[in-house]
Design a protein around this motif. Structure first.
Motif, PDB file in Angstrom:
ATOM      1  N   SER A 243     -89.068  -3.737  -2.659  1.00 61.89           N
ATOM      2  CA  SER A 243     -88.390  -2.441  -2.628  1.00 61.89           C
ATOM      3  C   SER A 243     -87.029  -2.542  -1.967  1.00 61.89           C
ATOM      4  O   SER A 243     -86.056  -1.923  -2.429  1.00 61.89           O
ATOM      5  CB  SER A 243     -89.259  -1.398  -1.913  1.00 61.89           C
ATOM      6  N   ILE A 244     -86.933  -3.322  -0.896  1.00 66.21           N
ATOM      7  CA  ILE A 244     -85.633  -3.482  -0.225  1.00 66.21           C
ATOM      8  C   ILE A 244     -84.671  -4.248  -1.119  1.00 66.21           C
ATOM      9  O   ILE A 244     -83.478  -3.920  -1.198  1.00 66.21           O
ATOM     10  CB  ILE A 244     -85.809  -4.180   1.138  1.00 66.21           C
ATOM     11  N   LEU A 245     -85.170  -5.261  -1.845  1.00 69.85           N
ATOM     12  CA  LEU A 245     -84.311  -5.999  -2.780  1.00 69.85           C
ATOM     13  C   LEU A 245     -83.811  -5.082  -3.903  1.00 69.85           C
ATOM     14  O   LEU A 245     -82.644  -5.152  -4.298  1.00 69.85           O
ATOM     15  CB  LEU A 245     -85.073  -7.190  -3.374  1.00 69.85           C
ATOM     16  N   ILE A 246     -84.697  -4.220  -4.420  1.00 68.81           N
ATOM     17  CA  ILE A 246     -84.278  -3.270  -5.461  1.00 68.81           C
ATOM     18  C   ILE A 246     -83.235  -2.301  -4.901  1.00 68.81           C
ATOM     19  O   ILE A 246     -82.227  -1.994  -5.553  1.00 68.81           O
ATOM     20  CB  ILE A 246     -85.497  -2.496  -6.015  1.00 68.81           C
ATOM     21  N   ALA A 247     -83.466  -1.828  -3.669  1.00 74.77           N
ATOM     22  CA  ALA A 247     -82.501  -0.914  -3.037  1.00 74.77           C
ATOM     23  C   ALA A 247     -81.159  -1.614  -2.809  1.00 74.77           C
ATOM     24  O   ALA A 247     -80.102  -1.008  -3.007  1.00 74.77           O
ATOM     25  CB  ALA A 247     -83.062  -0.387  -1.720  1.00 74.77           C
ATOM     26  N   ILE A 248     -81.213  -2.888  -2.398  1.00 73.43           N
ATOM     27  CA  ILE A 248     -79.967  -3.646  -2.226  1.00 73.43           C
ATOM     28  C   ILE A 248     -79.222  -3.734  -3.553  1.00 73.43           C
ATOM     29  O   ILE A 248     -77.998  -3.521  -3.621  1.00 73.43           O
ATOM     30  CB  ILE A 248     -80.263  -5.058  -1.682  1.00 73.43           C
ATOM     31  N   ALA A 249     -79.957  -4.055  -4.630  1.00 70.62           N
ATOM     32  CA  ALA A 249     -79.335  -4.156  -5.951  1.00 70.62           C
ATOM     33  C   ALA A 249     -78.731  -2.814  -6.372  1.00 70.62           C
ATOM     34  O   ALA A 249     -77.613  -2.754  -6.910  1.00 70.62           O
ATOM     35  CB  ALA A 249     -80.367  -4.617  -6.979  1.00 70.62           C
ATOM     36  N   LEU A 250     -79.463  -1.724  -6.109  1.00 69.79           N
ATOM     37  CA  LEU A 250     -78.967  -0.398  -6.478  1.00 69.79           C
ATOM     38  C   LEU A 250     -77.706  -0.036  -5.703  1.00 69.79           C
ATOM     39  O   LEU A 250     -76.690   0.375  -6.286  1.00 69.79           O
ATOM     40  CB  LEU A 250     -80.056   0.645  -6.216  1.00 69.79           C
ATOM     41  N   TYR A 251     -77.738  -0.215  -4.390  1.00 71.57           N
ATOM     42  CA  TYR A 251     -76.609   0.202  -3.564  1.00 71.57           C
ATOM     43  C   TYR A 251     -75.382  -0.686  -3.757  1.00 71.57           C
ATOM     44  O   TYR A 251     -74.247  -0.193  -3.738  1.00 71.57           O
ATOM     45  CB  TYR A 251     -77.021   0.242  -2.091  1.00 71.57           C
ATOM     46  N   THR A 252     -75.590  -1.998  -3.907  1.00 72.69           N
ATOM     47  CA  THR A 252     -74.431  -2.866  -4.172  1.00 72.69           C
ATOM     48  C   THR A 252     -73.856  -2.578  -5.558  1.00 72.69           C
ATOM     49  O   THR A 252     -72.637  -2.590  -5.750  1.00 72.69           O
ATOM     50  CB  THR A 252     -74.810  -4.349  -4.058  1.00 72.69           C
ATOM     51  N   GLY A 253     -74.760  -2.305  -6.522  1.00 77.03           N
ATOM     52  CA  GLY A 253     -74.294  -1.941  -7.865  1.00 77.03           C
ATOM     53  C   GLY A 253     -73.518  -0.637  -7.845  1.00 77.03           C
ATOM     54  O   GLY A 253     -72.464  -0.508  -8.489  1.00 77.03           O
ATOM     55  N   LEU A 254     -74.014   0.329  -7.081  1.00 72.05           N
ATOM     56  CA  LEU A 254     -73.326   1.617  -6.976  1.00 72.05           C
ATOM     57  C   LEU A 254     -71.975   1.448  -6.287  1.00 72.05           C
ATOM     58  O   LEU A 254     -70.975   2.057  -6.702  1.00 72.05           O
ATOM     59  CB  LEU A 254     -74.203   2.598  -6.197  1.00 72.05           C
ATOM     60  N   GLN A 255     -71.939   0.617  -5.244  1.00 72.04           N
ATOM     61  CA  GLN A 255     -70.681   0.387  -4.542  1.00 72.04           C
ATOM     62  C   GLN A 255     -69.657  -0.274  -5.458  1.00 72.04           C
ATOM     63  O   GLN A 255     -68.487   0.125  -5.503  1.00 72.04           O
ATOM     64  CB  GLN A 255     -70.909  -0.503  -3.319  1.00 72.04           C
ATOM     65  N   TYR A 256     -70.103  -1.284  -6.220  1.00 74.50           N
ATOM     66  CA  TYR A 256     -69.195  -1.972  -7.154  1.00 74.50           C
ATOM     67  C   TYR A 256     -68.703  -0.998  -8.232  1.00 74.50           C
ATOM     68  O   TYR A 256     -67.498  -0.963  -8.563  1.00 74.50           O
ATOM     69  CB  TYR A 256     -69.912  -3.154  -7.804  1.00 74.50           C
ATOM     70  N   ALA A 257     -69.632  -0.199  -8.795  1.00 80.04           N
ATOM     71  CA  ALA A 257     -69.260   0.748  -9.845  1.00 80.04           C
ATOM     72  C   ALA A 257     -68.276   1.784  -9.313  1.00 80.04           C
ATOM     73  O   ALA A 257     -67.316   2.159 -10.004  1.00 80.04           O
ATOM     74  CB  ALA A 257     -70.510   1.430 -10.404  1.00 80.04           C
ATOM     75  N   PHE A 258     -68.490   2.243  -8.079  1.00 81.70           N
ATOM     76  CA  PHE A 258     -67.595   3.236  -7.478  1.00 81.70           C
ATOM     77  C   PHE A 258     -66.194   2.648  -7.282  1.00 81.70           C
ATOM     78  O   PHE A 258     -65.189   3.285  -7.623  1.00 81.70           O
ATOM     79  CB  PHE A 258     -68.168   3.697  -6.135  1.00 81.70           C
ATOM     80  N   ILE A 259     -66.133   1.437  -6.735  1.00 83.10           N
ATOM     81  CA  ILE A 259     -64.840   0.806  -6.456  1.00 83.10           C
ATOM     82  C   ILE A 259     -64.052   0.579  -7.744  1.00 83.10           C
ATOM     83  O   ILE A 259     -62.849   0.886  -7.825  1.00 83.10           O
ATOM     84  CB  ILE A 259     -65.046  -0.523  -5.706  1.00 83.10           C
ATOM     85  N   THR A 260     -64.715   0.053  -8.762  1.00 79.94           N
ATOM     86  CA  THR A 260     -64.004  -0.275 -10.006  1.00 79.94           C
ATOM     87  C   THR A 260     -63.727   0.956 -10.862  1.00 79.94           C
ATOM     88  O   THR A 260     -62.934   0.881 -11.805  1.00 79.94           O
ATOM     89  CB  THR A 260     -64.797  -1.299 -10.829  1.00 79.94           C
TER      90      THR A 260
END
Length: 542
Positions: A243-260
């Motif tokens: 669950s923490i790995l999935i959350a990491i993937a979600l939040y890093t993906g969201l951060q990357y999507a937001f920045i770009t």
């Protein structure tokens, strides 16, 4: 009566994910980007993996004692009444302030639709007088919902959980396919931006101050289901890690999507001053600028559903904490009274007043989350200490999940907790220190100046001052280190790099002292038996 072991790996993993994906994701990407730029992606990775160590220590504790309020009960098992009260006090404060935070999330997003609610002050979105009135009225609605909240939430829980997971994943996909400005990442000589504009300090500060830690703290929901797991030895650590790995993937993906997805105009004044129309509700505002109107609507709906669902829970939980403290003689009996509807309304209205007062020292969502993150981690930091102490005090007790290399894992968990608090800086830690001192004053007044000196239900009847001595150097030294740190509000006398060693030595000292000053086995057994009996778990993992 024993809990029925009926929950499998998937159910526990979903509980953990549902707890971690709360209202924090609505703002975390903006504030993390402002503090660390594109390197904020690293902040999410650091926060997630630090929390993983902490989660594994709680997996052993909650599997041994699958009881409600375990975070507050564990230190009573190991260190007695005073330490237990301080941790319960911190937990109550975080719950009450969380009500303010959840309400802020909703009203800030509504500020895009109703500009009279929000104004810009020093580049921060803060409430107008109308905004504060809207916050107060929203809290009244939460109290109203709480009168029938349990049944309402039980019926709506499945929908809310699925919704909370689908919406952020949808945002990632839509942002990536709608606007992908890779040059915003600051990678490569042709990029007009820096990858880490505020250096290593910006990365670490974002972990503590931008909602990163706050967003991962919901892992505890999986740990609390340990007593109902079919195969806790396998499923609890696996569910937490996955669950923490999935959350990491979600939040890093969201951060990357937001920045770009950010337009060049939003970065005209640098990462620290990211600004665009509608940034009081950043994801909805960015979606609107990209022309994805249907997603804007979905985000506004989410800005109501997620905070409201969580807010109702915090109103109920914080009221029960006050009620329990009253029953134990640690707060006035006035707040223990239950209304005819079965709700501790006096405690709820006390929390309403404190929640509104929480707006005074915290100007804006980021300020509240910064304090909440440190306070939550401070209350969680006792977990690794309790694990070691219980191995010493109650070695014979059955452990459905037995953490391997427990001494190593426990110390690393305690160390990373202290690092995450340290990164929040002096501006936050002095408030945490004042909160702890206030809790101690309340404890002394309640136990010496009232008639309720002893717990009427005979739970930890001794005050156990000796077992709390380690808390004094813990808080004092932490404040000194923070004051001379290179993070927000510090004097910049402890260089970067060396602070890792300083915090490590400090953590080891407190770790040794806390175990040395734990209760004797007989007292630990007595406190444990009393609390388990009080909570109806007399056969718990015996």
């Amino acid at each position: 009566m024993k809990l029925k072991r009926s929950i499998g790996l998937f159910g526990i993993m979903c509980a953990s994910l549902g707890g971690m994906v709360g209202s924090g994701w609505l703002f975390g990407s903006l504030y993390a980007a402002q503090m660390a730029g594109p390197a904020s992606i690293i902040s999410w990775l650091i926060g997630g993996f630090c929390i993983m160590f902490l989660a594994l220590t709680f997996a052993e504790l909650t599997a041994m004692f699958p009881i409600s309020g375990g975070v507050a009960a564990f230190p009573i098992f190991t260190h007695g009444k005073l330490v237990g009260f301080i941790l319960t006090w911190i937990t109550w404060i975080t719950y009450v302030v969380s009500i303010s935070q959840e309400v802020q999330s909703t009203i800030l997003y509504m500020g895009n639709k109703f500009p009279s609610l929000v104004q810009k002050v020093n580049e921060n979105n803060v409430f107008t007088p109308f905004g504060y009135m809207a916050c107060f009225l929203t809290m009244l609605v939460l109290i109203f919902l709480n009168s029938f909240g349990a049944k309402f939430l039980a019926n709506a829980n499945n929908f809310i959980s699925v919704w909370k997971l689908l919406v952020p994943f949808a945002v990632v996909v839509v942002f990536l396919f709608t606007s992908h400005n890779f040059s915003n990442m600051g990678i490569g000589s042709s990029s007009p931006h820096e990858f880490a504009p505020n250096g290593i300090n910006g990365i670490f500060s974002a972990v503590a101050l931008a909602g990163v830690v706050y967003s991962f703290c919901g892992f505890q929901h999986a740990a609390l289901l340990a007593g109902e797991s079919k195969r806790p030895q396998r499923d609890i650590p696996l569910a937490l890690i996955l669950s923490i790995l999935i959350a990491i993937a979600l939040y890093t993906g969201l951060q990357y999507a937001f920045i770009t997805a950010l337009p060049e105009s939003a970065l005209a004044n640098g990462w620290k001053s990211i600004s665009f129309v509608g940034d009081s509700g950043p994801l909805a505002g960015l979606a609107a600028s990209l022309g994805v109107i249907w997603l804007v609507t979905v985000l506004y709906i989410d800005a109501v559903i997620s905070p409201f669902g969580t807010g109702v829970l915090y109103v109920a939980s914080s009221a029960r904490i006050v009620q329990t403290m009253s029953q134990s003689g640690n707060s006035p009996k006035f707040f223990a009274k239950i209304s005819k509807s079965g709700i501790p309304m006096r405690a709820i209205f006390l929390n309403l007043v404190v929640s509104m007062l929480a707006f005074l020292p915290f100007s804006g969502w980021k300020a509240i989350v910064s304090f909440l993150s440190s306070a939550l981690i401070f209350s969680f930091a006792v977990g690794p200490i309790c694990l070691i102490a219980l191995r010493k005090q109650q070695p014979e007790r059955r452990r459905p999940f037995n953490l391997p290399f427990y001494k190593v894992f426990a110390f690393i968990a305690f160390y990373v907790c202290n690092l995450m608090i340290y990164w929040s800086g002096w501006n936050v830690i002095w408030k945490l220190g004042v909160t702890v001192i206030t809790g101690f004053v309340v404890f002394v007044i309640s136990n010496y100046l009232s008639r309720n000196t002893l717990d009427p239900e005979h739970v930890a009847t001794k005050l156990d001052f000796k077992c709390a001595w380690w808390l004094i150097p813990y808080m004092l030294i932490f404040c000194v280190i923070s004051y001379y740190s290179s993070f927000e509000g510090g004097q910049h006398l402890i260089p970067n790099g060396w602070d890792f060693l300083v915090v490590a030595v400090f953590s080891l000292l407190i770790f040794i002292l806390s175990v040395k000053f734990c209760l004797p086995k007989a007292e630990s057994d007595k406190n444990t038996a009393s609390i388990l009996a009080k909570k109806g778990n007399t056969n718990c993992c015996s």
